[in-house]
Enzyme design. Structure first.
Site, mmCIF file in Angstrom:
data_model
loop_
_atom_site.group_PDB
_atom_site.id
_atom_site.type_symbol
_atom_site.label_atom_id
_atom_site.label_comp_id
_atom_site.label_asym_id
_atom_site.label_seq_id
_atom_site.Cartn_x
_atom_site.Cartn_y
_atom_site.Cartn_z
ATOM 1 N N THR A 29 0.809 -1.218 0.000
ATOM 2 C CA THR A 29 0.000 0.000 0.000
ATOM 3 C C THR A 29 0.841 1.266 0.000
ATOM 4 O O THR A 29 0.488 2.266 -0.635
ATOM 5 C CB THR A 29 -0.926 -0.004 1.251
ATOM 6 O OG1 THR A 29 -1.825 -1.095 1.112
ATOM 7 C CG2 THR A 29 -1.708 1.283 1.381
ATOM 8 N N THR A 110 1.357 -4.931 4.064
ATOM 9 C CA THR A 110 1.165 -5.480 5.413
ATOM 10 C C THR A 110 0.534 -6.874 5.413
ATOM 11 O O THR A 110 0.686 -7.614 6.383
ATOM 12 C CB THR A 110 0.261 -4.551 6.264
ATOM 13 O OG1 THR A 110 -1.011 -4.438 5.628
ATOM 14 C CG2 THR A 110 0.887 -3.187 6.446
ATOM 15 N N GLN A 305 -4.080 -22.385 17.197
ATOM 16 C CA GLN A 305 -4.896 -21.357 16.524
ATOM 17 C C GLN A 305 -4.984 -20.092 17.371
ATOM 18 O O GLN A 305 -5.381 -19.037 16.883
ATOM 19 C CB GLN A 305 -6.322 -21.878 16.295
ATOM 20 C CG GLN A 305 -6.422 -23.027 15.324
ATOM 21 C CD GLN A 305 -7.836 -23.607 15.229
ATOM 22 O OE1 GLN A 305 -8.791 -23.019 15.722
ATOM 23 N NE2 GLN A 305 -7.962 -24.750 14.589
HETATM 24 N N1 ASP Z 1 -2.895 -5.415 0.214
HETATM 25 C C1 ASP Z 1 -1.826 -4.581 0.729
HETATM 26 C C2 ASP Z 1 -0.550 -5.386 0.686
HETATM 27 O O1 ASP Z 1 -0.350 -6.191 1.524
HETATM 28 C C3 ASP Z 1 -2.125 -4.136 2.105
HETATM 29 C C4 ASP Z 1 -1.082 -3.259 2.725
HETATM 30 O O2 ASP Z 1 -0.009 -3.042 2.219
HETATM 31 O O3 ASP Z 1 -1.335 -2.755 3.827
HETATM 32 O O4 ASP Z 1 0.235 -5.201 -0.200
#
Ligand code: ASP
Length: 499
Positions: A29, A110, A305
């Site tokens: 992101t 993330t 888990q």
């Molecule tokens: N979908 C994104 C990724 O993991 C989410 C993020 O970066 O926060 O690349």
């Protein structure tokens, strides 16, 4: 092949540089822009280039006089498309450029960041420099972005000589106000400014107006003269089975036995429990003892888990079958760390050593180690005393023993009328100095044996007294009134992890 996933390195010189940091951009992101340039207000995002991202942080590093090297994936990705090939490429790139930089920052999405930080921790042997992984919840081009803060903090930590911070010689995840060990983290929120948590290990540092690192929690520096080495192989042909109510033994059979796989993870309930119906256990036993198809016995790793806590097989009857079948304990590892560790252990350790390698600490990914000792009793023994000996190995001292459990299954007293005899179980230890110690573990009246055909005894106090590496531990079964026999004897010795 992996190196070609990256563009050539570009260095942006900074006069009088006090530190050098290599910025490795993989996507996520932080560097995203609207997927359709004709629709700039669309929330549908796709990764853009590193140059585009750097437009929003002009002069990054200059204030602290940190010179940056820039390395970008040829095709930056949403981290949901990160693969083990990317991990191998990142590790190889760090190895290749290791001597030219004080530290490394990896920009990453993330979603799979915790898998990447875990995998890199295993792939990089003798790492003596910071590898700081970060990203953001909002793209860096947005006014409310967290990307600038996260990126700047990561560069400060990686460029530690420029701002009097200690060297962090490990893979860490730095996000918002915290620095975590990379193989202890898990993503817990899709939108919070702090999307990560490290449930079983404290944060290594706090980021506020100052960056404060807790040196006593960091990994030790490698021995002098050792330089990082990146492993080149991961075995990803494994299955992940998530236990859930309603699952059938046939489903488990399909996952573990009707597939050509090299290993498996069982995501279990609570402290390592699974359905204990005989049909389930039969499948697990077949897998761990014979293996699927023509393949060797399958290493199976039991991971809880629960986000917090640890696996402790044998605590409940519902996990005793897994223990007896030879399933390895994932202890308090996160799922992300356990998966990466399994991928890494499979090509690196011979078949007979994999279970021990999985249960031992490799990179600070767990709080304790399990020494899982199986005593080989003489099956033909009919005398009043049966015993088996095992020499302890490992790297732990008297203070290091945390818990110890002795487990005997299928205890039976032969000969005399059952009601007359007594079954006695004791542990003897022969030290390296020749000294011996003997302790009675339990004494059971024969009439009680059928009821407790299996026993599970807490022998922690006893193990603390006698268990040390090099000590020969002997389990002794003594039947009074008849020979005492037993199907299996094992000792689970939990020890501290040495830093
Ligand atoms: N979908 C994104 C990724 O993991 C989410 C993020 O970066 O926060 O690349």
């Amino acid at each position: 092949m992996t190196a070609s996933l990256f563009e050539p390195l570009i260095v942006e010189p900074v006069e009088g540089a006090r530190a050098r940091v290599c910025l490795i951009y993989t996507g996520g992101t932080i560097g995203m822009v609207p997927a359709n340039p004709d629709n700039p207000s669309s929330p549908n995002l796709a990764p853009a280039s590193l140059q585009e991202l750097l437009r929003y942080v002009p002069g990054l590093g200059e204030q602290e006089r940190i010179e940056l090297g820039l390395l970008s994936l040829r095709e930056p990705v949403d981290s949901s498309s990160i693969s083990p090939a990317h991990w191998l490429a990142m590790a190889a790139a760090i190895e290749e450029h290791y001597d030219d930089f004080d530290g490394f920052v990896i920009l990453h999405g993330t979603d799979t960041m915790a898998f990447t930080t875990s995998a890199l921790s295993f792939l990089l042997n003798d790492l003596g420099k910071p590898v700081v992984v970060t990203g953001s919840q909002l793209p860096i081009r947005e006014l409310r972005t967290d990307g600038i803060h996260n990126l700047a903090a990561a560069v400060s930590i990686a460029g530690y000589p420029a701002n009097d911070l200690p060297c962090v010689p490990e893979v860490v995840l730095c996000f918002m106000n915290k620095v975590f060990r990379g193989n202890r983290v898990t993503k817990v929120s899709s939108a919070s400014w702090q999307p990560f948590d490290s449930p079983n290990y404290p944060p290594l540092g706090r980021i506020g107006a100052q960056i404060r690192l807790r040196e006593e929690l960091l990994r030790p520096l490698p021995e002098a003269g050792r330089r990082v080495r990146a492993d080149r192989e991961l075995a990803t042909n494994v299955r992940v089975v998530f236990f859930h109510p309603g699952m059938s033994p046939d489903e488990l059979r399909d996952e573990l036995l009707n597939a050509e796989i090299e290993g498996a993870i069982l995501l279990s309930y609570g402290s390592g429990n699974g359905p204990d119906a005989a049909a389930f256990m039969q499948v697990v036993r077949e897998a761990t003892m014979e293996g699927p198809g023509d393949s060797p016995p399958l290493p199976i790793l039991n991971v809880t888990q629960c986000p917090e806590g640890r696996v402790e097989m044998g605590l409940y009857a519902a996990s005793a079958g897994l223990l007896e079948a030879g399933v390895a304990s994932g202890l308090d590892m996160t799922f992300e760390a356990a998966l990466a560790k399994l991928y890494w252990v499979l090509p690196r350790f011979p078949v007979g050593e994999r279970r021990a390698a999985l249960q031992r600490d490799q990179r600070g990914e767990q709080n304790e180690e399990l020494h899982d000792i199986r005593f080989a009793l003489d099956p033909g023994s009919t005398g009043p005393i049966t015993s088996a000996e095992h020499v302890l190995e490992g790297n732990f001292g008297r203070q290091g023993v945390r818990r110890a459990y002795l487990r005997l299954s299928g205890l039976a007293l032969a000969g005399e009328p059952a009601s007359a005899g007594v079954a006695r179980v004791s542990l003897r230890a022969r030290g390296t100095d020749g000294g011996t110690a003997e302790r009675l573990v339990t004494e059971i009246a024969a009439q009680d044996l059928p009821r407790c055909g299996s026993i599970y005894e807490d022998v922690t106090a006893l193990a603390r007294d006698v268990a040390r590496p090099g000590v020969a531990l002997q389990v002794q079964l003594q039947g009074e009134g008849g020979a005492l026999s037993c199907d299996a004897v094992s000792l689970a010795l939990y020890t501290d992890v040495r830093r």
